[in-house]
Design a protein around this motif. Structure first.
Motif, PDB file in Angstrom:
ATOM      1  N   ARG A  73       0.816  -1.214   0.000  1.00  0.00           N
ATOM      2  CA  ARG A  73       0.000   0.000   0.000  1.00  0.00           C
ATOM      3  C   ARG A  73       0.848   1.261   0.000  1.00  0.00           C
ATOM      4  NH1 ARG A  73      -5.487   0.619   3.504  1.00  0.00           N
ATOM      5  NH2 ARG A  73      -5.904   2.787   2.982  1.00  0.00           N
ATOM      6  N   ALA A  74       0.358   2.282  -0.651  1.00  0.00           N
ATOM      7  CA  ALA A  74       1.027   3.591  -0.678  1.00  0.00           C
ATOM      8  C   ALA A  74       0.234   4.578   0.172  1.00  0.00           C
ATOM      9  CB  ALA A  74       1.124   4.097  -2.116  1.00  0.00           C
ATOM     10  N   TRP A  75       0.959   5.409   0.893  1.00  0.00           N
ATOM     11  CA  TRP A  75       0.345   6.394   1.792  1.00  0.00           C
ATOM     12  C   TRP A  75       0.948   7.763   1.508  1.00  0.00           C
ATOM     13  CZ3 TRP A  75      -3.027   4.071   5.353  1.00  0.00           C
ATOM     14  CH2 TRP A  75      -2.900   2.680   5.479  1.00  0.00           C
ATOM     15  N   ALA A  76       0.084   8.773   1.440  1.00  0.00           N
ATOM     16  CA  ALA A  76       0.571  10.138   1.226  1.00  0.00           C
ATOM     17  C   ALA A  76       0.688  10.858   2.561  1.00  0.00           C
ATOM     18  CB  ALA A  76      -0.383  10.889   0.311  1.00  0.00           C
ATOM     19  N   VAL A  77       1.831  11.488   2.782  1.00  0.00           N
ATOM     20  CA  VAL A  77       2.028  12.302   3.987  1.00  0.00           C
ATOM     21  C   VAL A  77       2.812  13.563   3.611  1.00  0.00           C
ATOM     22  CG1 VAL A  77       1.981  10.428   5.698  1.00  0.00           C
ATOM     23  CG2 VAL A  77       4.135  11.008   4.567  1.00  0.00           C
ATOM     24  N   PRO A  78       2.739  14.604   4.444  1.00  0.00           N
ATOM     25  CA  PRO A  78       3.536  15.802   4.162  1.00  0.00           C
ATOM     26  C   PRO A  78       5.034  15.477   4.220  1.00  0.00           C
ATOM     27  CG  PRO A  78       1.892  16.228   5.864  1.00  0.00           C
ATOM     28  CD  PRO A  78       1.895  14.757   5.633  1.00  0.00           C
ATOM     29  N   ARG A  79       5.810  16.158   3.424  1.00  0.00           N
ATOM     30  CA  ARG A  79       7.261  15.966   3.421  1.00  0.00           C
ATOM     31  C   ARG A  79       7.819  16.137   4.837  1.00  0.00           C
ATOM     32  NH1 ARG A  79      10.570  15.806  -0.463  1.00  0.00           N
ATOM     33  NH2 ARG A  79       9.018  16.563  -1.920  1.00  0.00           N
ATOM     34  N   ASP A  80       8.780  15.296   5.179  1.00  0.00           N
ATOM     35  CA  ASP A  80       9.435  15.343   6.484  1.00  0.00           C
ATOM     36  C   ASP A  80       8.491  15.065   7.651  1.00  0.00           C
ATOM     37  OD1 ASP A  80      11.964  15.796   5.456  1.00  0.00           O
ATOM     38  OD2 ASP A  80      11.657  17.970   5.390  1.00  0.00           O
ATOM     39  N   CYS A  81       7.383  14.418   7.353  1.00  0.00           N
ATOM     40  CA  CYS A  81       6.463  13.972   8.396  1.00  0.00           C
ATOM     41  C   CYS A  81       7.220  13.076   9.385  1.00  0.00           C
ATOM     42  CB  CYS A  81       5.357  13.189   7.692  1.00  0.00           C
ATOM     43  SG  CYS A  81       4.218  12.343   8.760  1.00  0.00           S
ATOM     44  N   ARG A  82       6.990  13.235  10.701  1.00  0.00           N
ATOM     45  CA  ARG A  82       7.626  12.370  11.692  1.00  0.00           C
ATOM     46  C   ARG A  82       7.106  10.941  11.553  1.00  0.00           C
ATOM     47  NH1 ARG A  82       5.580  13.217  16.328  1.00  0.00           N
ATOM     48  NH2 ARG A  82       7.257  12.464  17.627  1.00  0.00           N
ATOM     49  N   ALA A  83       7.974   9.974  11.848  1.00  0.00           N
ATOM     50  CA  ALA A  83       7.589   8.575  11.691  1.00  0.00           C
ATOM     51  C   ALA A  83       6.347   8.235  12.515  1.00  0.00           C
ATOM     52  CB  ALA A  83       8.752   7.666  12.091  1.00  0.00           C
ATOM     53  N   GLN A  84       6.284   8.794  13.734  1.00  0.00           N
ATOM     54  CA  GLN A  84       5.143   8.462  14.587  1.00  0.00           C
ATOM     55  C   GLN A  84       3.835   9.013  14.002  1.00  0.00           C
ATOM     56  OE1 GLN A  84       5.509   9.834  18.643  1.00  0.00           O
ATOM     57  NE2 GLN A  84       4.039   8.278  19.360  1.00  0.00           N
ATOM     58  N   THR A  85       3.912  10.198  13.419  1.00  0.00           N
ATOM     59  CA  THR A  85       2.733  10.781  12.788  1.00  0.00           C
ATOM     60  C   THR A  85       2.334   9.974  11.554  1.00  0.00           C
ATOM     61  OG1 THR A  85       3.578  12.921  13.512  1.00  0.00           O
ATOM     62  CG2 THR A  85       1.772  12.950  11.926  1.00  0.00           C
ATOM     63  N   ALA A  86       3.346   9.539  10.796  1.00  0.00           N
ATOM     64  CA  ALA A  86       3.074   8.703   9.621  1.00  0.00           C
ATOM     65  C   ALA A  86       2.372   7.413  10.046  1.00  0.00           C
ATOM     66  CB  ALA A  86       4.370   8.388   8.882  1.00  0.00           C
ATOM     67  N   ALA A  87       2.809   6.844  11.162  1.00  0.00           N
ATOM     68  CA  ALA A  87       2.159   5.632  11.676  1.00  0.00           C
ATOM     69  C   ALA A  87       0.691   5.901  11.966  1.00  0.00           C
ATOM     70  CB  ALA A  87       2.877   5.158  12.941  1.00  0.00           C
ATOM     71  N   GLY A  88       0.419   7.091  12.493  1.00  0.00           N
ATOM     72  CA  GLY A  88      -0.947   7.469  12.815  1.00  0.00           C
ATOM     73  C   GLY A  88      -1.840   7.602  11.587  1.00  0.00           C
ATOM     74  N   SER A  89      -1.238   7.844  10.435  1.00  0.00           N
ATOM     75  CA  SER A  89      -2.066   7.937   9.231  1.00  0.00           C
ATOM     76  C   SER A  89      -2.581   6.553   8.836  1.00  0.00           C
ATOM     77  CB  SER A  89      -1.300   8.609   8.075  1.00  0.00           C
ATOM     78  OG  SER A  89      -0.266   7.777   7.621  1.00  0.00           O
ATOM     79  N   ILE A  90      -1.941   5.494   9.351  1.00  0.00           N
ATOM     80  CA  ILE A  90      -2.427   4.139   9.098  1.00  0.00           C
ATOM     81  C   ILE A  90      -3.480   3.763  10.140  1.00  0.00           C
ATOM     82  CG2 ILE A  90      -1.767   1.693   9.005  1.00  0.00           C
ATOM     83  CD1 ILE A  90       0.975   2.586   8.008  1.00  0.00           C
ATOM     84  N   HIS A  91      -3.130   3.967  11.402  1.00  0.00           N
ATOM     85  CA  HIS A  91      -4.063   3.642  12.478  1.00  0.00           C
ATOM     86  C   HIS A  91      -3.608   4.340  13.756  1.00  0.00           C
ATOM     87  CE1 HIS A  91      -6.581   1.453  15.278  1.00  0.00           C
ATOM     88  NE2 HIS A  91      -7.226   0.921  14.252  1.00  0.00           N
ATOM     89  N   SER A  92      -4.562   4.814  14.539  1.00  0.00           N
ATOM     90  CA  SER A  92      -4.196   5.538  15.762  1.00  0.00           C
ATOM     91  C   SER A  92      -3.435   4.637  16.747  1.00  0.00           C
ATOM     92  CB  SER A  92      -5.436   6.142  16.417  1.00  0.00           C
ATOM     93  OG  SER A  92      -6.374   5.125  16.681  1.00  0.00           O
ATOM     94  N   ASP A  93      -3.709   3.324  16.734  1.00  0.00           N
ATOM     95  CA  ASP A  93      -2.976   2.399  17.612  1.00  0.00           C
ATOM     96  C   ASP A  93      -1.479   2.408  17.302  1.00  0.00           C
ATOM     97  OD1 ASP A  93      -5.225   1.650  18.898  1.00  0.00           O
ATOM     98  OD2 ASP A  93      -5.411  -0.325  17.940  1.00  0.00           O
ATOM     99  N   LEU A  94      -1.162   2.506  16.015  1.00  0.00           N
ATOM    100  CA  LEU A  94       0.248   2.486  15.610  1.00  0.00           C
ATOM    101  C   LEU A  94       0.954   3.742  16.101  1.00  0.00           C
ATOM    102  CD1 LEU A  94      -0.848   0.263  13.656  1.00  0.00           C
ATOM    103  CD2 LEU A  94       0.797   1.079  11.987  1.00  0.00           C
ATOM    104  N   GLU A  95       0.208   4.837  16.156  1.00  0.00           N
ATOM    105  CA  GLU A  95       0.797   6.092  16.622  1.00  0.00           C
ATOM    106  C   GLU A  95       0.957   6.048  18.148  1.00  0.00           C
ATOM    107  OE1 GLU A  95      -1.206   9.586  15.264  1.00  0.00           O
ATOM    108  OE2 GLU A  95       0.312  10.915  16.122  1.00  0.00           O
ATOM    109  N   ARG A  96      -0.092   5.613  18.815  1.00  0.00           N
ATOM    110  CA  ARG A  96      -0.088   5.573  20.274  1.00  0.00           C
ATOM    111  C   ARG A  96       0.977   4.609  20.798  1.00  0.00           C
ATOM    112  NH1 ARG A  96      -4.183   3.313  23.189  1.00  0.00           N
ATOM    113  NH2 ARG A  96      -5.164   2.720  21.235  1.00  0.00           N
ATOM    114  N   GLY A  97       1.049   3.424  20.196  1.00  0.00           N
ATOM    115  CA  GLY A  97       1.955   2.393  20.703  1.00  0.00           C
ATOM    116  C   GLY A  97       3.261   2.311  19.934  1.00  0.00           C
TER     117      GLY A  97
END
Ligand SMILES: Nc1nc2c(ncn2[C@@H]2O[C@H](COP(=O)(O)OP(=O)(O)OP(=O)(O)O)[C@@H](O)[C@H]2O)c(=O)[nH]1
Ligand SMILES: [Mg+2]
Length: 353
Positions: free
Chosen positions: A281-305
């Motif tokens: 899967r491909a995901w669009a995020v703003p340039r230089d997005c933090r990894a944790q924020t990028a994880a959150g674009s997939i699922h909030s659990d991934l960001e939280r944990g």
């Protein structure tokens, strides 16, 4: 950006070719004025071949075709309707008629003037929104609401720009200031690009030089194509499309070029997820997005944990061909939550909730 897919609204003068462009970008004809289109990405196709999961899920972009209005009609209610119709847009794509020598009103065509006229529509709609908001805010200021005072100051700073018929984008407002104005959905603050709808022959024709220069001077990206021809091509079977493109000497169809320009305008990048049995899967995020924020674009659990992001860039992955080979070669990195995600990163998020 909106939660799921980027929304790009096509605007422009009456009969500029908005609807034709909409069909060209979204594939042939069909119903509705809002259609979801896959974002082409050869890297995703490659990963699909390598991992052979059940699904290949591209990022999506939504194109919307909306009604045209003349600035002169844009008062009160009409301006509200226009603002409401465009309010959800992440960005605007201004379609300019460059195929007619004569404008619909009988005067010689003038693409630069048309672009200005569209920007003026946005400015007029914003002026009406800002003026009305100022009236409301004045009451809150009288009641001594602190937030209202800040908003009033900001709105008063916007007013002269709009009265001078300039878009609010020239003000260079900070993210914080833009947040304060968000509920007004101001149109002349939205990022925009120009789509030059050029004539059919010769295909692939360059945009009018004056328009290209003007757009550049305004900091607007420009993509040039013949909407009518591209709409016909988009309606063909994929096998026929290649022959048609070759016949007309079109190196690359409009859709991927426009989508790329949209990503550039918003400064978006793509990261990829792969390796599981279900999907690549491909995901669009703003340039230089933090990894944790990028994880959150997939699922909030991934960001939280969030624990870490196992990362390898596509360029390196494609040299080695598997995660295991990448690990052995030492190019599979363990990145932390503040890692700035790069275009083409293939990421496996480790998390714990
Ligand atoms: N020759 C030529 N004609 C075009 C091209 N694009 C659009 N047209 C024609 O221009 C007319 C208007 O096109 P539309 O796509 O309906 O324009 P629009 O901006 O959606 O018009 P409104 O929604 O009514 O404002 C139609 O007759 C199209 O066939 C083009 O690239 N070349
Ligand atoms: Mg139309």
């Amino acid at each position: 950006m909106n939660a799921n897919a980027l929304q790009v609204y096509l605007i422009g003068r009456p009969l500029s070719g908005k609807t034709t462009t909409f069909h060209a970008l979204t594939g042939g004809d069909g119903e509705g004025h809002r259609r979801v289109t896959d974002v082409p990405d050869p890297r995703l196709d490659y990963l699909f071949d390598v991992f052979q999961p059940r699904r290949r899920t591209p990022a999506e972009i939504i194109f919307c075709d909306i009604f045209a209005l003349k600035a002169a009609e844009l008062t009160g209610r009409q301006a509200d309707r226009f603002t409401a119709a465009l309010g959800d847009a992440d960005m605007l794509a201004v379609v300019i008629n460059c195929f007619d020598e004569v404008a619909p009103d009988g005067r010689p065509a003038d693409p630069v003037h048309d672009l200005d006229a569209v920007v003026l529509e946005l400015v007029v709609a914003d002026l009406s929104a800002v003026e009305r908001r100022l009236e409301r805010v004045a009451k809150d200021v009288k009641r001594g609401l602190k937030e209202a005072i800040r908003e009033q100051e900001l709105l008063q700073r916007c007013l002269p720009t709009l009265e001078a018929e300039q878009p609010l984008s020239v003000l260079g407002l900070t993210a914080e200031e833009q947040r304060l104005l968000r509920s007004l959905a101001l149109l002349s603050l939205k990022p925009a690009l120009v789509l030059a709808n050029v004539g059919e022959a010769p295909a692939g024709e360059a945009p009018p030089a004056a328009l290209a220069t003007y757009a550049q001077s305004k900091g607007l990206r420009l993509v040039s194509f013949c909407a009518q021809l591209e709409a016909e091509i988009a309606g063909l079977e994929p096998t026929e499309q290649a022959a048609f493109l070759a016949d007309y000497g079109i190196a690359e169809p409009a859709t991927p070029r426009v989508i790329r320009a949209c990503y550039e305008t918003l400064d978006l990048i793509s990261f990829l997820t792969a390796g599981g049995p279900d999907e690549v899967r491909a995901w669009a995020v703003p340039r230089d997005c933090r990894a944790q924020t990028a994880a959150g674009s997939i699922h909030s659990d991934l960001e939280r944990g969030f624990i870490r992001a196992e990362t390898v860039n596509y360029e390196e992955f494609s040299q080695h061909g598997s995660f295991e080979a990448c690990r052995r070669a030492g190019v599979l990195r363990l990145e932390g939550k503040d890692y700035a995600v790069q275009d083409g990163d293939i990421i496996t998020f480790r998390f714990n909730v």
